[in-house]
Scaffold this motif. Structure first.
Motif, PDB file in Angstrom:
ATOM      1  N   LYS A 160      90.158  15.648  41.041  1.00  8.62           N
ATOM      2  CA  LYS A 160      91.215  16.096  41.946  1.00  8.62           C
ATOM      3  C   LYS A 160      91.182  15.289  43.234  1.00  8.62           C
ATOM      4  O   LYS A 160      90.114  14.893  43.691  1.00  8.62           O
ATOM      5  N   GLN A 161      92.347  15.074  43.800  1.00 16.72           N
ATOM      6  CA  GLN A 161      92.491  14.424  45.100  1.00 16.72           C
ATOM      7  C   GLN A 161      92.751  15.509  46.142  1.00 16.72           C
ATOM      8  O   GLN A 161      93.182  16.613  45.811  1.00 16.72           O
ATOM      9  N   LEU A 162      92.545  15.183  47.401  1.00 23.03           N
ATOM     10  CA  LEU A 162      92.711  16.146  48.478  1.00 23.03           C
ATOM     11  C   LEU A 162      94.090  16.795  48.474  1.00 23.03           C
ATOM     12  O   LEU A 162      94.204  18.007  48.658  1.00 23.03           O
ATOM     13  N   ASP A 163      95.128  16.036  48.213  1.00 19.59           N
ATOM     14  CA  ASP A 163      96.478  16.592  48.268  1.00 19.59           C
ATOM     15  C   ASP A 163      96.767  17.586  47.144  1.00 19.59           C
ATOM     16  O   ASP A 163      97.780  18.280  47.169  1.00 19.59           O
ATOM     17  N   GLU A 164      95.854  17.723  46.179  1.00 20.78           N
ATOM     18  CA  GLU A 164      96.017  18.677  45.089  1.00 20.78           C
ATOM     19  C   GLU A 164      95.412  20.048  45.409  1.00 20.78           C
ATOM     20  O   GLU A 164      95.600  20.989  44.646  1.00 20.78           O
ATOM     21  N   PHE A 165      94.712  20.160  46.519  1.00 17.07           N
ATOM     22  CA  PHE A 165      94.104  21.427  46.907  1.00 17.07           C
ATOM     23  C   PHE A 165      95.077  22.238  47.764  1.00 17.07           C
ATOM     24  O   PHE A 165      95.974  21.679  48.390  1.00 17.07           O
ATOM     25  N   GLU A 173      95.467  25.650  52.752  1.00 19.61           N
ATOM     26  CA  GLU A 173      94.459  26.332  53.579  1.00 19.61           C
ATOM     27  C   GLU A 173      93.162  25.554  53.646  1.00 19.61           C
ATOM     28  O   GLU A 173      92.488  25.531  54.670  1.00 19.61           O
ATOM     29  N   ILE A 174      92.802  24.886  52.570  1.00 24.25           N
ATOM     30  CA  ILE A 174      91.578  24.083  52.566  1.00 24.25           C
ATOM     31  C   ILE A 174      91.748  22.892  53.494  1.00 24.25           C
ATOM     32  O   ILE A 174      90.883  22.606  54.330  1.00 24.25           O
ATOM     33  N   LYS A 175      92.875  22.215  53.386  1.00 21.95           N
ATOM     34  CA  LYS A 175      93.118  21.041  54.231  1.00 21.95           C
ATOM     35  C   LYS A 175      93.228  21.428  55.702  1.00 21.95           C
ATOM     36  O   LYS A 175      92.808  20.682  56.577  1.00 21.95           O
ATOM     37  N   ALA A 214      84.674  16.927  56.393  1.00 21.79           N
ATOM     38  CA  ALA A 214      84.420  18.101  55.560  1.00 21.79           C
ATOM     39  C   ALA A 214      85.360  18.124  54.355  1.00 21.79           C
ATOM     40  O   ALA A 214      84.975  18.568  53.276  1.00 21.79           O
ATOM     41  N   GLN A 215      86.578  17.647  54.536  1.00 27.90           N
ATOM     42  CA  GLN A 215      87.524  17.585  53.419  1.00 27.90           C
ATOM     43  C   GLN A 215      86.969  16.695  52.310  1.00 27.90           C
ATOM     44  O   GLN A 215      87.012  17.062  51.133  1.00 27.90           O
ATOM     45  N   GLN A 216      86.431  15.556  52.689  1.00 26.86           N
ATOM     46  CA  GLN A 216      85.892  14.624  51.701  1.00 26.86           C
ATOM     47  C   GLN A 216      84.672  15.211  50.986  1.00 26.86           C
ATOM     48  O   GLN A 216      84.490  15.025  49.782  1.00 26.86           O
ATOM     49  N   ILE A 217      83.838  15.922  51.734  1.00 32.12           N
ATOM     50  CA  ILE A 217      82.664  16.570  51.142  1.00 32.12           C
ATOM     51  C   ILE A 217      83.111  17.642  50.155  1.00 32.12           C
ATOM     52  O   ILE A 217      82.570  17.760  49.049  1.00 32.12           O
TER      53      ILE A 217
END
Length: 81
Positions: A4-9, A12-14, A21-24
């Motif tokens: 998964k890539q960040l934009d798929e979360f 609220e997480i982003k 922290a996002q990358q972790i």
């Protein structure tokens, strides 16, 4: 499960996590998924990883915990030979 890539979360997480922290979070989630965990379990692993090094601030965002140098460098005395 595919990586998964960040934009798929969820947003609220982003919004709660700063860039590092996002990358972790993403790396921990993907690692747990690669090890066969379902999405809910991988998400719990990712949040537990964040909680080890970050505290949730009054602004609702996660901020890196200050380094505790006393924990890293403990003096050890030897009894000798």
């Amino acid at each position: 499960m595919a990586q998964k890539q960040l934009d798929e979360f969820p947003s609220e997480i982003k919004e709660q996590l700063l860039d590092g922290a996002q990358q972790i979070f993403v790396a921990a989630f993907n690692s747990a998924s690669d090890n066969g965990m379902d999405e809910a379990s991988a998400t719990r692993v990712a949040w537990n990883t964040i909680e080890q090094n970050y505290d949730k601030g009054p602004d609702g965002k996660w901020h890196r915990k200050p380094d505790d140098t006393n924990q890293r460098f403990k003096s050890v005395q030897s009894g000798g030979n």
